[in-house]
Design an enzyme around this catalytic site. Sequence first.
Site, PDB file in Angstrom:
ATOM      1  N   GLN A 251      46.824  58.892 -25.779  1.00 22.69           N
ATOM      2  CA  GLN A 251      47.856  59.913 -25.905  1.00 22.69           C
ATOM      3  C   GLN A 251      48.211  60.139 -27.368  1.00 22.69           C
ATOM      4  O   GLN A 251      48.388  61.274 -27.820  1.00 22.69           O
ATOM      5  CB  GLN A 251      49.112  59.469 -25.146  1.00 22.69           C
ATOM      6  CG  GLN A 251      50.125  60.565 -24.944  1.00 22.69           C
ATOM      7  CD  GLN A 251      49.548  61.708 -24.144  1.00 22.69           C
ATOM      8  OE1 GLN A 251      49.376  62.804 -24.657  1.00 22.69           O
ATOM      9  NE2 GLN A 251      49.205  61.467 -22.890  1.00 22.69           N
ATOM     10  N   HIS A 254      46.419  62.660 -29.778  1.00 29.82           N
ATOM     11  CA  HIS A 254      46.524  64.105 -29.551  1.00 29.82           C
ATOM     12  C   HIS A 254      47.174  64.822 -30.707  1.00 29.82           C
ATOM     13  O   HIS A 254      46.781  65.916 -31.083  1.00 29.82           O
ATOM     14  CB  HIS A 254      47.371  64.388 -28.307  1.00 29.82           C
ATOM     15  CG  HIS A 254      46.561  64.657 -27.093  1.00 29.82           C
ATOM     16  ND1 HIS A 254      45.641  65.665 -27.032  1.00 29.82           N
ATOM     17  CD2 HIS A 254      46.520  64.050 -25.881  1.00 29.82           C
ATOM     18  CE1 HIS A 254      45.076  65.672 -25.832  1.00 29.82           C
ATOM     19  NE2 HIS A 254      45.576  64.696 -25.120  1.00 29.82           N
ATOM     20  N   GLU A 319      55.624  63.452 -18.786  1.00 28.92           N
ATOM     21  CA  GLU A 319      54.536  64.338 -18.377  1.00 28.92           C
ATOM     22  C   GLU A 319      53.498  63.530 -17.576  1.00 28.92           C
ATOM     23  O   GLU A 319      53.129  63.900 -16.477  1.00 28.92           O
ATOM     24  CB  GLU A 319      53.897  64.922 -19.638  1.00 28.92           C
ATOM     25  CG  GLU A 319      52.795  65.909 -19.380  1.00 28.92           C
ATOM     26  CD  GLU A 319      52.056  66.280 -20.662  1.00 28.92           C
ATOM     27  OE1 GLU A 319      52.275  65.621 -21.711  1.00 28.92           O
ATOM     28  OE2 GLU A 319      51.243  67.217 -20.623  1.00 28.92           O
ATOM     29  N   HIS A 320      53.031  62.413 -18.173  1.00 28.14           N
ATOM     30  CA  HIS A 320      52.066  61.531 -17.501  1.00 28.14           C
ATOM     31  C   HIS A 320      52.711  60.172 -17.281  1.00 28.14           C
ATOM     32  O   HIS A 320      53.294  59.610 -18.211  1.00 28.14           O
ATOM     33  CB  HIS A 320      50.830  61.281 -18.378  1.00 28.14           C
ATOM     34  CG  HIS A 320      50.134  62.526 -18.823  1.00 28.14           C
ATOM     35  ND1 HIS A 320      50.376  63.111 -20.045  1.00 28.14           N
ATOM     36  CD2 HIS A 320      49.172  63.279 -18.231  1.00 28.14           C
ATOM     37  CE1 HIS A 320      49.606  64.182 -20.179  1.00 28.14           C
ATOM     38  NE2 HIS A 320      48.861  64.308 -19.106  1.00 28.14           N
ATOM     39  N   ASP A 353      42.908  64.051 -16.866  1.00 26.83           N
ATOM     40  CA  ASP A 353      42.769  65.109 -17.871  1.00 26.83           C
ATOM     41  C   ASP A 353      41.536  65.965 -17.610  1.00 26.83           C
ATOM     42  O   ASP A 353      41.531  67.169 -17.857  1.00 26.83           O
ATOM     43  CB  ASP A 353      42.611  64.504 -19.276  1.00 26.83           C
ATOM     44  CG  ASP A 353      43.924  63.974 -19.816  1.00 26.83           C
ATOM     45  OD1 ASP A 353      44.975  64.330 -19.264  1.00 26.83           O
ATOM     46  OD2 ASP A 353      43.888  63.205 -20.805  1.00 26.83           O
ATOM     47  N   HIS A 412      76.877  99.650   3.104  1.00 28.04           N
ATOM     48  CA  HIS A 412      76.037  98.671   3.805  1.00 28.04           C
ATOM     49  C   HIS A 412      76.396  98.660   5.302  1.00 28.04           C
ATOM     50  O   HIS A 412      75.513  98.675   6.155  1.00 28.04           O
ATOM     51  CB  HIS A 412      76.260  97.260   3.228  1.00 28.04           C
ATOM     52  CG  HIS A 412      75.538  97.007   1.951  1.00 28.04           C
ATOM     53  ND1 HIS A 412      75.739  97.760   0.815  1.00 28.04           N
ATOM     54  CD2 HIS A 412      74.584  96.089   1.625  1.00 28.04           C
ATOM     55  CE1 HIS A 412      74.958  97.306  -0.156  1.00 28.04           C
ATOM     56  NE2 HIS A 412      74.239  96.293   0.303  1.00 28.04           N
TER      57      HIS A 412
END
Lengths: 427, 427
Positions: A251, A254, A319-320, A353, A412
């Site tokens: 990670q 990245h 996220e993960h 991934d 209405h």
Amino acid sequence: MKIIELTGSVSLRRDVESGTSEQTKAVKSVIEQVQTEGDRALRTLTERFDGVTLPRFTVSEDEKKEAYENVSDRELSALRNAIRRIRAFHERQLRESWFFTEEDGTILGQKITPLDSAGVYVPGGKAAYPSTIMMNVIPAQVAGVKRIVMASPPGKDGKLNAAVLVTAQELGVEEIFKIGGAQAIAALAYGTETVPAVDKITGPGNIFVALAKREVFGHVDIDMIAGPSEIVVLADETAPPEYVAADLLSQAEHDEMASSVLVTTSKALAEKVKEEVEKQLDSLPKKDIATSSLENYGAIYVAQDMAKAVEAVNELAPEHLQVMTEKPEMLLGKIRHAGAIFLGHYSPEPVGDYFAGPNHILPTNGTARFSSPLTVDDFTKKSSIISYSKEAFARDREDIMTIARLEGLEAHARSIEVRNIKGEESK
Amino acid sequence: MKIIELTGSVSLRRDVESGTSEQTKAVKSVIEQVQTEGDRALRTLTERFDGVTLPRFTVSEDEKKEAYENVSDRELSALRNAIRRIRAFHERQLRESWFFTEEDGTILGQKITPLDSAGVYVPGGKAAYPSTIMMNVIPAQVAGVKRIVMASPPGKDGKLNAAVLVTAQELGVEEIFKIGGAQAIAALAYGTETVPAVDKITGPGNIFVALAKREVFGHVDIDMIAGPSEIVVLADETAPPEYVAADLLSQAEHDEMASSVLVTTSKALAEKVKEEVEKQLDSLPKKDIATSSLENYGAIYVAQDMAKAVEAVNELAPEHLQVMTEKPEMLLGKIRHAGAIFLGHYSPEPVGDYFAGPNHILPTNGTARFSSPLTVDDFTKKSSIISYSKEAFARDREDIMTIARLEGLEAHARSIEVRNIKGEESK
């Protein structure tokens, strides 16, 4: 990495680049240019930002063929296998329209319709990710979107990355444009002479792409504005430290703003992972990025017990999430917030991934509290179906008029009142 | 109303109030105040904007009881029947988590989890709509949201509208705050001493509420920013003109910017509806609003044939579509874009606004091209589940490493490589 005793509540440090006012201004100006000048603006902007003059934005048959020559058989086979698995998973997400009937003839339901068109932005340059194309295009295709348009910035040679072009062809994407940045987003949102306007734009990009997506949102739909990537590993003493360390590093490579966190009940594991990270870090090509990421956004938390560890995970809403404990499935019911949950020692994040099947486009920045991975649903929309019978209408008309008048909406009430419920056959 | 021969493409005139820069500035300042000063800011702002000094923002037991005294038995029964039907419909939307297995032990799936909390904004004053509460609260409850918080501006007497308060109680909403405007949205997004922060804020409101929702979006989730309401009636010669006219008027009374459009294949119907609208308009309490709305945003299109009429409907992508033709269900497959589709002569829009079951919170401004009604899904989120077996891992590891390296992400490849696939039992 810092080892921290978990006591109170925790949160990831999340610095999101939201763009300077100059960047926002630049993006607005690009969008306006594309709206007013169309292809001419695209040509000028591509010269300015990509440093290349293109005779046309489409990809020629020769370029398409050539791309295959630059991808090895091994690579092609891996890409094809990934596509197959990702498609198989997403096909299970497809939902049917449904309805139910009432005895009086009333029909109520929900019609599911694919979007007419979708645009996929694929970043170019060094960070050319074939997996991104799969993860955006496949759910749209499975949803039944008829027109899928791809845009990606050309390199200095005026070409697209070979792996990107091969993947697009393998997926059957036919409309591919060599356009990048905010100008690509503007073209997809508003259309030009050659680029068709689409209903939804998805895909990652740099800050200019992100700002442009935010600008056109509302006129078209967009996927999320993604923040830096995050992983949390939840582990007990059964987790092999060298695995955990490698996963944290995957990670961290990245992006300098990526966040890698270990939450563990084992002080011993914490220390071993810390050591392993340092050891493995040394030989990584992206060592500098990973070092900076771990320093600023990495942490190892040691929790008193698993209940406290899981609570920390829910606060982080990552996220993960990798769960590397003896019985990871037993914790699944307690985990409320995570984009993707990887269970066991043989489910490191890269499995998801690239390959397992579920989408890798996931909520970041704690938005897993209320958002979801990209799915087939995101390329469909629902319409409610209401078919009331005359009998049902007669039964409910007084109630409907009562509520309409309670809300002060007389017209209405009259649209109910005007309807004849005596005699005549019903429609 | 104008009668227009349908020739080329059509679109609704959609002027959306997006707020002046002064309004945006005011809203930002309100949000900041609430973030820094909490309840104290809420007190000051309520005095300023609602003209009332409240000892506390919560609703007392006495107020709750008193509300019932101001709602008639007839009204209460209508509200209860509506709640029952709306709940029954939304219960059919609830989705289960799902997974599938592969023979090697791999498990892949999608976990559905309700949001932890939701905040519902309910406008106050003259436009107090009990139906709004139902349509926001019921999907959240069905989704399983544990904490539902409601905010609504107090009247000059420091109280909430009786019908609103009764409906909230009938639904079992326990946390009700007398706070309105941008300050209510800020309180729900960031929390104060007395108001809890929530994960998602839904519900309509004036321009300040809409701007505040846009500001806090990202920190929390929001539903759509609704534009003015729209109806399109698609009719052939079988539609009774007095019904069609009444239905167009029921939309027009909402708002001067509301849009009412008839698309028909019958010139005769067009003329009769035009006459009927004028006739019925005269006795409406909201005659002025309806007249202005029809003048600026109303139209009657006469199409050559049904195919062209349906194509016009798809271009309009209306919030509400009534299909009043001989066999409305035969057109359903051709209709691609509409928030809610009402079929037949006994399904006027108010049936769906209040009673039939489907949600009345629908995409406006042509966003039915890519958005959906509010559903139970909007109060849940998905997490991908990836549990790879050692056997599957061994089979796919080469492919995964190949793609990781093709993307230049070496640490991703190493998180695969580091894992021992020989010997030991799998986890």
